[in-house]
Design an enzyme around this catalytic site. Structure first.
Site, PDB file in Angstrom:
ATOM      1  N   ASP A 144       0.841  -1.195   0.000  1.00 47.38           N
ATOM      2  CA  ASP A 144       0.000   0.000   0.000  1.00 47.38           C
ATOM      3  C   ASP A 144       0.879   1.250   0.000  1.00 47.38           C
ATOM      4  O   ASP A 144       2.040   1.210   0.439  1.00 47.38           O
ATOM      5  CB  ASP A 144      -0.874   0.031   1.258  1.00 47.38           C
ATOM      6  CG  ASP A 144      -1.857  -1.132   1.299  1.00 47.38           C
ATOM      7  OD1 ASP A 144      -2.173  -1.691   0.234  1.00 47.38           O
ATOM      8  OD2 ASP A 144      -2.308  -1.463   2.413  1.00 47.38           O
TER       9      ASP A 144
HETATM   10  N1  URA Z   1      -1.171  -5.884   4.085  1.00 49.42           N
HETATM   11  C1  URA Z   1      -1.681  -4.629   4.055  1.00 49.42           C
HETATM   12  O1  URA Z   1      -2.711  -4.368   4.643  1.00 49.42           O
HETATM   13  N2  URA Z   1      -1.016  -3.692   3.347  1.00 49.42           N
HETATM   14  C2  URA Z   1       0.141  -3.918   2.673  1.00 49.42           C
HETATM   15  O2  URA Z   1       0.696  -3.016   2.077  1.00 49.42           O
HETATM   16  C3  URA Z   1       0.651  -5.235   2.730  1.00 49.42           C
HETATM   17  C4  URA Z   1      -0.011  -6.193   3.430  1.00 49.42           C
END
Ligand code: URA
Length: 245
Positions: free
Chosen positions: A105
Site C-alpha cells: 500500500d
Molecule cells: N497488508 C496490508 O494491509 N497492506 C500492505 O501493504 C501489505 C499487506
C-alpha cells in the site's frame, strides 16, 4: 535491456544528455565490442560490451533489486500525478523492464522486490506457492493471546477467511502495541483488514521479509540495492518449491 540506439543506451545509463553522449560517440570515446562506433544511431543490446574511455558500462539486462519502500510512494510502474517506486530508481532499471513483485500500500514501508524476471515474479505470487511475508505492525490498542490465537485460526473477513497467520507480540499496551505478523497470502489490505477484524487499526506497517529475503537494515527508506546471488538463488528455489508451475 532491449535493443536500442547507442546514444539512447548511454542516456539511459545516466552518462549524460542526448547531445552530450552524441558528442562522446563522435569524439570516438565509446567502443562497442572493441570497435570505436561513431554513429550514435547504431543499435546495441545488453549483451554488447560497451566501453567509455576504456571504462566498462554495465548494461546488464537482468536485474533483481531489493528496495526499502518509503511510505507515501505508489507501488506502480508509473502514475501521472503521484511518485512511484520506479521513480526512485535510476532510469536503467526502467529501461530493462524491472517491475515490482506484488504491491505494498502507499502508506506501507519496507521490503519490495523488483525484478526483470517475469516468470520468477509470477511464481512468487502464485497463491499455491504460499510464500511467507513478514510485517511489523504498530496498532492502536492492546494485543492479547486471544488475538494471537485468532490469527492462528485464520481471521474471518467479510469476503473470505484468511489463512492461518503467525503473530508475535513485541510490545502490548492499552494505547499502542507492536507485533510481527507472518502471512502466506497477499490479498488487498490483508494485514490491515485482519487487524480491523480484531478491532485494531494499523498505524504503521512495514514489511521486513519476503520468503527467504530479509530487508537489508542498512537501506534507508527509498534506498535499494541489487540482490546478492545467494539471495536470488534462494528466491528461485522458494518459487520452485510446493506446487506445480
Ligand atoms: N497488508 C496490508 O494491509 N497492506 C500492505 O501493504 C501489505 C499487506
Amino acid at each position: 535491456m532491449n535493443d536500442m540506439r547507442l546514444d539512447k543506451m548511454l542516456v539511459t545509463l545516466g552518462i549524460g544528455s542526448r547531445t552530450q553522449v552524441q558528442k562522446l560517440i563522435r569524439d570516438r570515446r565509446v567502443t562497442v565490442n572493441g570497435q570505436a562506433v561513431i554513429d550514435p544511431s547504431t543499435h546495441v543490446s545488453g549483451d554488447d560490451r560497451i566501453l567509455l574511455d576504456n571504462d566498462f558500462l554495465d548494461c546488464r539486462t537482468e536485474r533483481h533489486v531489493m528496495m526499502n519502500k518509503p511510505a507515501g510512494v505508489l507501488t506502480a510502474a508509473q502514475d501521472r500525478k503521484q511518485k512511484t517506486i520506479i521513480d526512485l530508481l535510476p532510469p536503467v532499471y526502467k529501461a530493462c523492464g524491472c517491475m515490482p513483485v506484488g504491491r505494498l500500500d502507499k502508506d506501507t514501508e519496507g521490503l519490495l522486490l523488483l525484478t526483470t524476471d517475469g516468470q520468477l515474479a509470477h511464481k512468487l505470487l502464485m497463491p499455491r506457492k504460499a510464500i511467507w511475508k513478514v510485517y511489523r505492525a504498530d496498532v492502536d490498542g492492546p494485543l492479547s493471546a486471544a488475538d494471537v490465537n485468532a490469527f492462528k485460526q485464520g481471521v474471518e473477513l467479510s469476503d473470505f477467511k484468511a489463512l492461518p497467520a503467525d503473530m508475535t507480540v513485541i510490545s502490548a499496551d492499552k494505547l499502542q502495541s507492536t507485533a510481527l505478523i507472518s502471512v502466506c497470502e497477499g490479498k488487498f489490505h490483508q494485514v490491515k483488514r485482519m487487524f480491523l477484524a480484531r478491532g485494531r487499526k494499523v498505524l504503521q506497517l512495514k514489511r521486513v521479509a519476503f520468503g527467504p529475503l530479509i530487508l537489508d537494515g542498512s537501506l534507508a527508506p527509498g534506498g535499494f540495492r541489487e540482490l546478492e546471488s545467494f539471495e536470488y538463488r534462494a528466491l528461485v528455489s522458494a518459487a520452485a518449491g510446493e506446487g506445480d508451475d
